[in-house]
Design an enzyme around this catalytic site. Structure first.
Site, PDB file in Angstrom:
ATOM      1  N   GLU A  57       0.841  -1.196   0.000  1.00  0.00           N
ATOM      2  CA  GLU A  57       0.000   0.000   0.000  1.00  0.00           C
ATOM      3  C   GLU A  57       0.866   1.232   0.000  1.00  0.00           C
ATOM      4  OE1 GLU A  57      -2.522  -0.076   3.446  1.00  0.00           O
ATOM      5  OE2 GLU A  57      -3.801  -1.605   2.592  1.00  0.00           O
ATOM      6  N   LYS A 109       2.344   4.443   1.388  1.00  0.00           N
ATOM      7  CA  LYS A 109       2.487   4.943   2.758  1.00  0.00           C
ATOM      8  C   LYS A 109       2.320   6.457   2.725  1.00  0.00           C
ATOM      9  CE  LYS A 109       5.368   4.614   6.886  1.00  0.00           C
ATOM     10  NZ  LYS A 109       5.196   5.974   7.360  1.00  0.00           N
ATOM     11  N   ARG A 132      -2.144   9.857  11.370  1.00  0.00           N
ATOM     12  CA  ARG A 132      -3.021   8.701  11.537  1.00  0.00           C
ATOM     13  C   ARG A 132      -4.377   9.184  12.034  1.00  0.00           C
ATOM     14  NH1 ARG A 132      -1.148   3.226  12.496  1.00  0.00           N
ATOM     15  NH2 ARG A 132      -2.930   1.889  12.244  1.00  0.00           N
ATOM     16  N   ARG A 140      -3.429   9.243  16.446  1.00  0.00           N
ATOM     17  CA  ARG A 140      -2.638   8.072  16.823  1.00  0.00           C
ATOM     18  C   ARG A 140      -2.432   7.998  18.330  1.00  0.00           C
ATOM     19  NH1 ARG A 140       2.703   6.124  14.091  1.00  0.00           N
ATOM     20  NH2 ARG A 140       3.753   5.231  15.865  1.00  0.00           N
ATOM     21  N   GLU A 173      -5.072   7.514   7.104  1.00  0.00           N
ATOM     22  CA  GLU A 173      -4.080   8.575   7.253  1.00  0.00           C
ATOM     23  C   GLU A 173      -4.628   9.844   6.610  1.00  0.00           C
ATOM     24  OE1 GLU A 173      -1.118   7.877   8.787  1.00  0.00           O
ATOM     25  OE2 GLU A 173       0.308   9.371   8.084  1.00  0.00           O
ATOM     26  N   PHE A 223      -7.194   2.739   5.077  1.00  0.00           N
ATOM     27  CA  PHE A 223      -6.557   1.477   4.680  1.00  0.00           C
ATOM     28  C   PHE A 223      -7.071   0.274   5.475  1.00  0.00           C
ATOM     29  CE2 PHE A 223      -3.470   4.083   7.144  1.00  0.00           C
ATOM     30  CZ  PHE A 223      -3.477   3.384   8.333  1.00  0.00           C
ATOM     31  N   ARG A 280       3.291  -3.707  17.245  1.00  0.00           N
ATOM     32  CA  ARG A 280       4.169  -3.473  16.107  1.00  0.00           C
ATOM     33  C   ARG A 280       4.768  -4.813  15.738  1.00  0.00           C
ATOM     34  NH1 ARG A 280       6.610   1.021  14.314  1.00  0.00           N
ATOM     35  NH2 ARG A 280       6.349   2.276  16.179  1.00  0.00           N
ATOM     36  N   LYS A 305       6.977  -1.561   6.976  1.00  0.00           N
ATOM     37  CA  LYS A 305       7.098  -0.308   6.208  1.00  0.00           C
ATOM     38  C   LYS A 305       8.455  -0.247   5.516  1.00  0.00           C
ATOM     39  CE  LYS A 305       8.371   1.989  10.482  1.00  0.00           C
ATOM     40  NZ  LYS A 305       7.999   2.846  11.572  1.00  0.00           N
TER      41      LYS A 305
END
Ligand code: AMP
Length: 590
Positions: A248, A250, A255, A270, A300, A341, A419, A425
Site C-alpha cells: 500500500e 504509505k 493517523r 494516533r 491517514e 486502509f 508493532r 514499512k
C-alpha cells in the site's frame, strides 16, 4: 480508603526505578482499595478520565499559588520566588505545609473518593465564576491535606505528576491483583481495544479476569493503532511475507481513526486524542459516504491540494508555520484528504480477527463512491521484487513516503497496539546511508555556549524499550536546528524540566537538565555505531557497549503525532544496526 495511603504509594513509586518492585507494590495496593479501584488508577496516572475523553484539569499555577497562600498565610510573591528556585509547586506545597505544623481544628481525613470527586468537578468547571469555584475545590482539599498529600494533589491538578509509571506496569499489576501474572496478556488485549486502565481495573475487581475477557470494541472509544515493523529492502519484505503480500502507499500525514455511530462521528489521533473538532469536513463526508450504521475505520489524513490533486508533504506544512506544536490546527486550515486502509468494526461486528483481505473487501464495500475527501489507500498484490520496486517508485512519485507491505495470509488479523511483521514499512530514506530517519525522545539538555549561550547546545535523545517501558539514550543531538528553533527550546521545554532523572530513563550521561519524556523529534544520522556511553542495546552486541547514532541531525520535523512510547524502539535500532552491517558486506563483497 484514606488518600494518605495512595500518597505514600506515589512517593514509593517515585523513589524506585525497579519496575518489578513497582508492580508488586501497586498490585498489593489494588487488592486493598475495594471499589475505589477506579479512582485509584486514574489518580496513579495523574488524571481523572481516560485521555480520549479530553478532560483537562485546567488550573493555572497562579491559582494554585493563591490557594497555597490562603492556606499557609505566606504571600503570593514569596511563593512565586520559591517557584523560580524550586520549580515544582508540589514540592513547595509539601515544604510549606511541613513548616505550618499546627493542624486546623476542623480538618477531616481525605479519602481517595473525596480527592477524585473534587478534582473531577474542578476539571469540568468552565465559564464565568469557574476560576473561583476551582480554587474553592482545591482549597477544600489542601486545607485537609498533610504535606505529602498536598504535594501529590498539587502535582495532579497541574497535570504534572511525573512519577514515571508506565501503562504496561499498571497492566501487569491488574493481572497480578485480580488474576495471575500470566493474565497480563489478556489485560493488555483489553487495554488495546479499550484504553481506559481504570475501567479495566474496575471490571477485573468486580468480575475477575473473565470479566476482562468480555471487554469488546465499542464505537466511540478508540482502539490502539496497529503499527508496522521495518525491513531494509523490498526483497527481504517479500521473503518475510512468504513470497506475496499486498503493498500500500504509505501516506505521509496523520493517523486518523474514524468512528461512526449513527450520525455521530468521532475522530481520534494516533495518540488517541479526540480530534473531531479539527476536521469538520472529514466528519461530514464520513457521515455521508460511509455505508454503515456503526463503523471504525483506520487511515491517514494528508494535506492535499484539491485543485491540482497533489499531496502536500506533511513536513513542508509543519515547517511553513515555523514551529511547534499544533499540527491539527494546521491541518484544519489546509484541505485534508483521508486515505483509509483498514476497517476494524462494522455494524456491531468486531473485524479485528478477520484476515486483512476480508477486511479490505469490507472496507471497499463500506465507502460510497464520489467523496472528495475520503478515499481508499492505493494497493497492489505483489509477488516479484521488480513489481514491488515499480510500485514503490510510483508511491514516491505520487508524493508518498514509501510503502507499507501487508500480510495477506489467513492469520493477518488487526493487532491493535502491536508493532509486528504483519505490516512492514519501507521508506524512501532506506536507500540512503543510514537507512532511515528515526523518531527520538528528548530526555535531557546540555547548556549552550558561545552563540548558543542561554539556550541549549545539544539534547540528549533516547529510544523506547518496549520490553520494560524505559527510554535509553542513543545520541546527543545538536545539529539541524534553526536559530529560531534554538531560541525557543528553553521556553518549550520549561514545563518538562525535572530535578532528577525520570525513573524511566536509563542514561550514563548526565545532562545539565533532565527533561521528562514528552517531545519526539525526527532525526537522521549517518550510521549506527558501537558506543561505550549510550545505553541503547547495552551489552547486546558487545559487552560494555551500547549503540549510538553517529552525526545525528534534526530533520526539522516535530513528531507531535507520536507519544514517547511511539518513538523508534531499541529493537528497531538493533535491526537497523544488523541490516546496515549486511549492506556493507553486500556492497563490498569479499
Ligand atoms: P511510522 O510513523 O514511520 O512508524 O509509520 C507508520 C505510520 O504510517 C502509521 O502509523 C500510519 O500513520 C502511516 N501510514 C500511512 N499509510 C499507511 C498505510 N497504507 N498503512 C498503514 N499505515 C500507514
Amino acid at each position: 480508603m484514606e488518600f494518605k495511603k495512595l500518597a505514600e504509594i506515589l512517593s514509593e513509586i517515585e523513589s524506585t526505578t525497579k519496575r518489578l518492585e513497582i508492580v508488586d507494590l501497586i498490585s498489593k495496593f489494588f487488592k486493598t482499595v475495594g471499589d475505589e479501584i477506579k479512582y485509584t488508577v486514574y489518580l496513579l496516572q495523574g488524571k481523572v478520565a481516560p485521555d480520549y475523553e479530553g478532560i483537562e484539569l485546567g488550573i493555572a499555577e497562579k491559582q494554585v499559588i493563591k490557594v497555597l497562600s490562603v492556606i499557609t498565610g505566606k504571600k503570593e510573591d514569596f511563593i512565586n520566588q520559591l517557584l523560580i528556585k524550586v520549580g515544582d509547586l508540589g514540592q513547595i506545597a509539601e515544604d510549606l505545609l511541613k513548616e505550618k505544623k499546627q493542624v486546623s481544628l476542623f480538618s477531616e481525613e481525605l479519602t481517595i473518593t473525596k480527592v477524585y470527586n473534587n478534582l473531577l468537578e474542578l476539571a469540568n468547571k468552565s465559564g464565568s465564576g469557574s476560576q473561583l469555584r476551582k480554587q474553592q475545590l482545591l482549597q477544600d482539599l489542601l486545607q485537609n491535606a498533610d504535606p505529602l498529600e498536598a504535594k501529590y494533589i498539587v502535582r495532579i491538578v497541574l497535570e504534572r505528576l511525573r512519577i514515571g509509571l508506565a501503562d504496561m506496569t499498571i497492566v501487569d499489576a491488574i493481572a497480578i491483583a485480580f488474576g495471575k501474572k500470566e493474565d497480563a496478556d489478556i489485560v493488555e488485549r483489553a487495554y488495546n481495544i479499550h484504553p481506559d486502565l481504570a475501567e479495566i481495573a474496575y471490571i477485573a475487581y468486580t468480575r475477575g479476569i473473565d470479566g476482562i475477557k468480555s471487554i469488546k470494541i465499542t464505537p466511540g472509544i478508540p482502539v490502539r493503532s496497529m503499527l508496522a515493523e521495518r525491513l531494509p529492502s523490498l526483497e527481504e519484505i517479500l521473503q518475510k511475507m512468504g513470497g506475496v503480500c499486498s503493498m500500500e502507499y504509505k501516506y505521509d500525514g496523520l493517523r486518523l481513526q474514524a468512528h461512526k455511530i449513527g450520525d455521530k462521528i468521532k475522530l481520534f489521533s494516533r495518540r488517541l486524542e479526540d480530534v473531531t473538532e479539527q476536521f469538520p469536513e472529514i466528519a461530514n463526508e464520513i457521515r455521508e459516504f460511509v455505508k454503515a450504521e456503526t463503523a471504525i475505520l483506520d487511515g491517514e489524513a494528508v494535506p492535499y491540494n484539491l485543485d491540482t490533486g497533489e499531496m502536500l508533504p506533511f513536513q513542508a506544512v509543519s515547517q511553513r508555520r515555523g514551529r511547534k506544536y499544533d499540527v491539527y490546527e494546521m491541518a484544519e486550515r489546509i484541505p485534508v484528504v483521508v486515505f483509509f486502509f483498514d476497517i476494524i468494526y462494522k455494524n456491531g461486528i468486531d473485524l479485528t480477527m478477520r484476515p486483512y483481505p476480508d477486511r479490505k473487501v469490507e472496507l471497499k464495500n463500506s465507502i460510497k463512491e464520489g467523496s472528495l475527501r475520503i478515499r481508499l489507500a492505493k494497493n497492489l498484490i505483489v509477488s516479484r521484487t521488480d513489481d514491488a520496486e515499480k510500485f514503490f517508485n510510483e508511491a514516491l512519485e505520487a508524493g508518498c513516503e514509501g510503502i507499507v507491505a501487508k500480510n495477506i495470509n489467513e492469520n493477518s488479523i488487526y493487532r491493535a497496539g502491536a508493532r509486528e511483521y504483519l505490516w512492514i514499512k519501507y521508506k524512501r530514506d532506506y536507500q540512503l546511508e543510514m537507512q532511515d530517519t528515526v523518531d527520538l525522545v528528548v530526555v535531557g539538555a546540555f547548556s549552550g555556549q558561545g552563540r548558543r549561550a542561554g539556550s541549549y547546545g545539544a539534547l540528549l535523545m533516547a529510544v523506547y524499550s518496549r520490553q520494560d517501558g524505559t527510554f535509553k539514550t542513543v545520541c546527543k543531538l545538536g545539529s539541524g536546528f534553526t536559530d529560531e528553533q534554538l531560541d525557543n527550546l528553553p521556553r518549550l521545554f520549561q514545563k518538562y524540566i525535572l530535578k532528577e532523572r525520570d525513573p524511566r530513563v536509563e542514561s550514563q550521561m548526565i545532562p545539565d537538565f533532565w527533561i521528562e519524556p514528552h517531545f519526539v523529534l525526527e532525526v537522521k544520522g549517518a550510521e549506527i555505531t558501537l558506543s561505550p556511553i549510550h545505553t541503547c542495546c547495552y551489552g547486546l552486541i558487545k559487552e560494555g557497549s551500547g549503540l549510538a547514532i553517529r552525526f545525528p541531525r534534526f530533520t526539522g520535523r516535530w513528531r507531535e503525532d507520536k507519544s514517547p512510547e511511539d518513538a523508534t524502539t531499541e529493537d528497531e535500532i538493533l535491526e537497523m544496526y544488523h541490516s546496515q552491517k549486511k549492506k556493507i558486506i553486500q556492497d563490498n563483497p569479499g
